[in-house]
Design a protein around this motif. Structure first.
Motif, short mmCIF file in Angstrom:
data_model
loop_
_atom_site.label_atom_id
_atom_site.label_comp_id
_atom_site.label_asym_id
_atom_site.label_seq_id
_atom_site.Cartn_x
_atom_site.Cartn_y
_atom_site.Cartn_z
N PHE A 1 7.98 1.85 -3.45
CA PHE A 1 6.55 1.97 -3.78
C PHE A 1 5.65 1.42 -2.67
O PHE A 1 4.61 0.83 -2.92
CB PHE A 1 6.23 1.23 -5.09
CG PHE A 1 7.21 1.47 -6.20
CD1 PHE A 1 7.33 2.73 -6.77
CD2 PHE A 1 8.01 0.45 -6.68
CE1 PHE A 1 8.24 2.97 -7.78
CE2 PHE A 1 8.91 0.67 -7.70
CZ PHE A 1 9.02 1.93 -8.25
N LYS A 2 6.05 1.65 -1.42
CA LYS A 2 5.27 1.12 -0.29
C LYS A 2 3.83 1.64 -0.31
O LYS A 2 2.90 0.92 0.06
CB LYS A 2 5.94 1.52 1.03
CG LYS A 2 5.24 0.98 2.27
CD LYS A 2 5.86 1.50 3.55
CE LYS A 2 5.55 2.97 3.77
NZ LYS A 2 6.00 3.45 5.09
N ASP A 3 3.65 2.88 -0.75
CA ASP A 3 2.33 3.49 -0.70
C ASP A 3 1.52 3.29 -1.98
O ASP A 3 0.39 3.76 -2.08
CB ASP A 3 2.45 4.99 -0.43
CG ASP A 3 3.13 5.27 0.91
OD1 ASP A 3 2.89 4.49 1.85
OD2 ASP A 3 3.88 6.26 1.01
N TYR A 4 2.11 2.60 -2.95
CA TYR A 4 1.46 2.50 -4.26
C TYR A 4 0.17 1.71 -4.21
O TYR A 4 -0.81 2.06 -4.87
CB TYR A 4 2.43 1.86 -5.26
CG TYR A 4 2.23 2.33 -6.68
CD1 TYR A 4 2.81 3.51 -7.12
CD2 TYR A 4 1.45 1.60 -7.57
CE1 TYR A 4 2.63 3.95 -8.41
CE2 TYR A 4 1.27 2.03 -8.87
CZ TYR A 4 1.85 3.21 -9.28
OH TYR A 4 1.66 3.65 -10.57
N LYS A 5 0.15 0.64 -3.45
CA LYS A 5 -1.06 -0.16 -3.27
C LYS A 5 -1.43 -0.19 -1.79
O LYS A 5 -1.56 -1.24 -1.18
CB LYS A 5 -0.85 -1.58 -3.81
CG LYS A 5 -0.70 -1.66 -5.32
CD LYS A 5 -1.98 -1.23 -6.05
CE LYS A 5 -1.81 -1.28 -7.55
NZ LYS A 5 -3.04 -0.78 -8.26
N SER A 6 -1.59 1.01 -1.23
CA SER A 6 -1.93 1.16 0.17
C SER A 6 -3.22 1.96 0.31
O SER A 6 -3.61 2.70 -0.59
CB SER A 6 -0.81 1.88 0.93
OG SER A 6 0.39 1.15 0.89
N TYR A 7 -3.85 1.80 1.47
CA TYR A 7 -5.06 2.58 1.75
C TYR A 7 -5.18 2.77 3.25
O TYR A 7 -5.06 1.82 4.02
CB TYR A 7 -6.30 1.87 1.20
CG TYR A 7 -7.56 2.70 1.34
CD1 TYR A 7 -7.74 3.86 0.59
CD2 TYR A 7 -8.56 2.32 2.24
CE1 TYR A 7 -8.88 4.63 0.73
CE2 TYR A 7 -9.72 3.09 2.37
CZ TYR A 7 -9.87 4.24 1.62
OH TYR A 7 -11.01 5.00 1.76
N GLU A 8 -5.36 4.03 3.63
CA GLU A 8 -5.50 4.42 5.03
C GLU A 8 -4.38 3.85 5.90
O GLU A 8 -4.59 3.32 6.99
CB GLU A 8 -6.88 4.00 5.57
CG GLU A 8 -8.02 4.76 4.90
CD GLU A 8 -9.38 4.46 5.50
OE1 GLU A 8 -9.51 3.40 6.18
OE2 GLU A 8 -10.31 5.25 5.29
#
Length: 424
Positions: free
Chosen positions: A129-136
């Motif tokens: 879930f690396k991209d689950y709480k990511s932005y840009e």
């Protein structure tokens, strides 16, 4: 799955764990990554805001001691609340929130407003879930662990009711519930009054039924996402049927979360529908590990089942913390060294670390198809917030309504209006 642990009443418990040889707070900038600056940069006191009120004065004391042993110039304090999502958002809006928090339900586009990136911890290539709480392209939150949702059950209660086979179809599930009821055992703990434990029926179960991780995000494409004959209505109909047949607590309006764990442990209640994280809590409430099992909910009569694999709450570091490097070091320590994932019954978020609890091994023996969760679309989050929809409240109303379609009509109307306002 995110999994959301929200209750109506808020309780604040603060545990301050100080070491005798700790130094005072020092200021570190966001560029001071925990893994890059050496242990000398890890100093000062940080506070972690958590929902685990049950760990105050016990495991958290041990964590504070062990973290201080690794970083002699650093200390960690723990603040525990039950109404985590709501309370954290209120405190974030005021600008007064702790160094490390479990990130509440905000759009990912808002993450840079409150949190510092965690890419310099050296974990990005080895976490789910690396991209689950990511932005840009930047990671702002790392899940405390992964969860799957199913039926946690008391084996002795099943045996006492004459249940010799785990239900693999919905009809068999109802039949097992009838046997339990006839034996004087409450088949399923709903924790209706506390509200938050109802989340699987409007989130994980519909996603599993649909076999589509994008189900919740696809609501954005409709003015009427809640229908009796779609996964949302079918899922909630299961728990409504359990209520109508007397398979839930005798008085659903007087349920109690903490007591229910003891009741499942004792066999007064047979089952609870939640994530694997609840397993160690039930065991600690008065039984042995070998008396507690875990199986996928058979939501239809096909004999096949999908299950949702979702992140739990994610650690986030306050971008305005006076001790950013220490806060980051604590997050990394919690993930790699604390043992919290095993204690809490999580599937480890580190890809090279395997779950060891036997209940997860039993669950996997049913060979469910795993649906890995995707991040919420920011527009869907905006619509939900604008419509002021609390998904667990929807389930409550659906269960009790004389006409459940009227409940869906009400929420669809709120959804459609909010959708029009947000997407215009």
């Amino acid at each position: 799955m995110k999994k959301v642990i929200i209750v109506l009443a808020s309780m604040l418990v603060t545990s301050v764990i100080l070491s005798a040889c700790g130094s005072g707070s020092t200021s570190n900038t966001a560029s001071n990554g925990a893994g890059a600056t050496g242990d000398g940069a890890i100093s000062g006191t940080v506070t972690f805001l958590t929902n685990r009120t049950d760990m105050i004065g016990t495991q958290f004391d041990d964590y504070a001691k062990r973290f201080h042993e690794k970083y002699p110039n650093a200390q960690v304090e723990f603040e525990a609340i039950t109404d985590l999502d709501k309370t954290t958002k209120i405190r974030m809006s005021s600008g007064d929130y702790p160094d490390v928090v479990l990130i509440p339900t905000i759009p990912n586009s808002d993450l840079p407003k409150y949190f510092t990136p965690l890419d310099d911890l050296g974990l990005n290539d080895n976490i789910y879930f690396k991209d689950y709480k990511s932005y840009e392209g930047k990671v702002y939150g790392i899940s405390v662990g992964a969860t799957t949702t199913g039926i946690v059950y008391n084996k002795k209660a099943f045996a006492d009711a004459g249940i010799t086979e785990i239900p693999k179809t919905l009809d068999e599930f109802y039949a097992a519930s009838e046997k339990l009821k006839a034996k004087g055992i409450v088949p399923l703990a709903s924790n209706f009054k506390d509200q938050w434990p109802l989340y699987p029926w409007i989130s994980e179960v519909p996603t599993s039924m649909a076999g589509d991780a994008k189900l919740n995000n696809d609501r954005m494409n409709s003015d009427t996402p809640y229908q009796m004959n779609n996964p949302y209505g079918k899922s909630m109909t299961i728990i409504r049927t359990m209520y109508e047949k007397g398979y839930l607590e005798k008085d659903v309006n007087s349920t109690n979360w903490e007591q229910s764990k003891k009741d499942v442990a004792s066999g007064k209640f047979a089952m609870v529908m939640l994530g694997n994280w609840v397993i160690p809590q039930i065991i600690a409430s008065g039984t042995t590990s070998d008396n507690i099992g875990f199986f996928p909910l058979p939501y239809d009569n096909s004999g096949k089942v999908n299950v949702s694999l979702a992140p739990d709450w994610a650690y986030g570091v306050n971008k305005n913390s006076e001790n950013v490097a220490t806060a980051k070091a604590f997050v990394k320590w919690m993930i790699e060294d604390s043992g919290f994932d095993q204690y809490a019954g999580f599937i480890p978020v580190l890809k090279d670390k395997k779950a060891t609890i036997p209940q997860l091994q039993q669950f996997d023996s049913f060979k469910p198809v795993t649906i890995e969760a995707v991040a919420d679309d920011p527009k869907v989050t905006d619509i939900v917030n604008h419509a002021q929809i609390t998904k667990e409240a929807l389930v409550q109303e659906f269960i009790l309504a004389h006409n459940p379609q009227s409940v869906l009509d009400k929420y669809n109307a709120a959804w459609a209006k909010a959708r029009k306002d947000i997407l215009k």
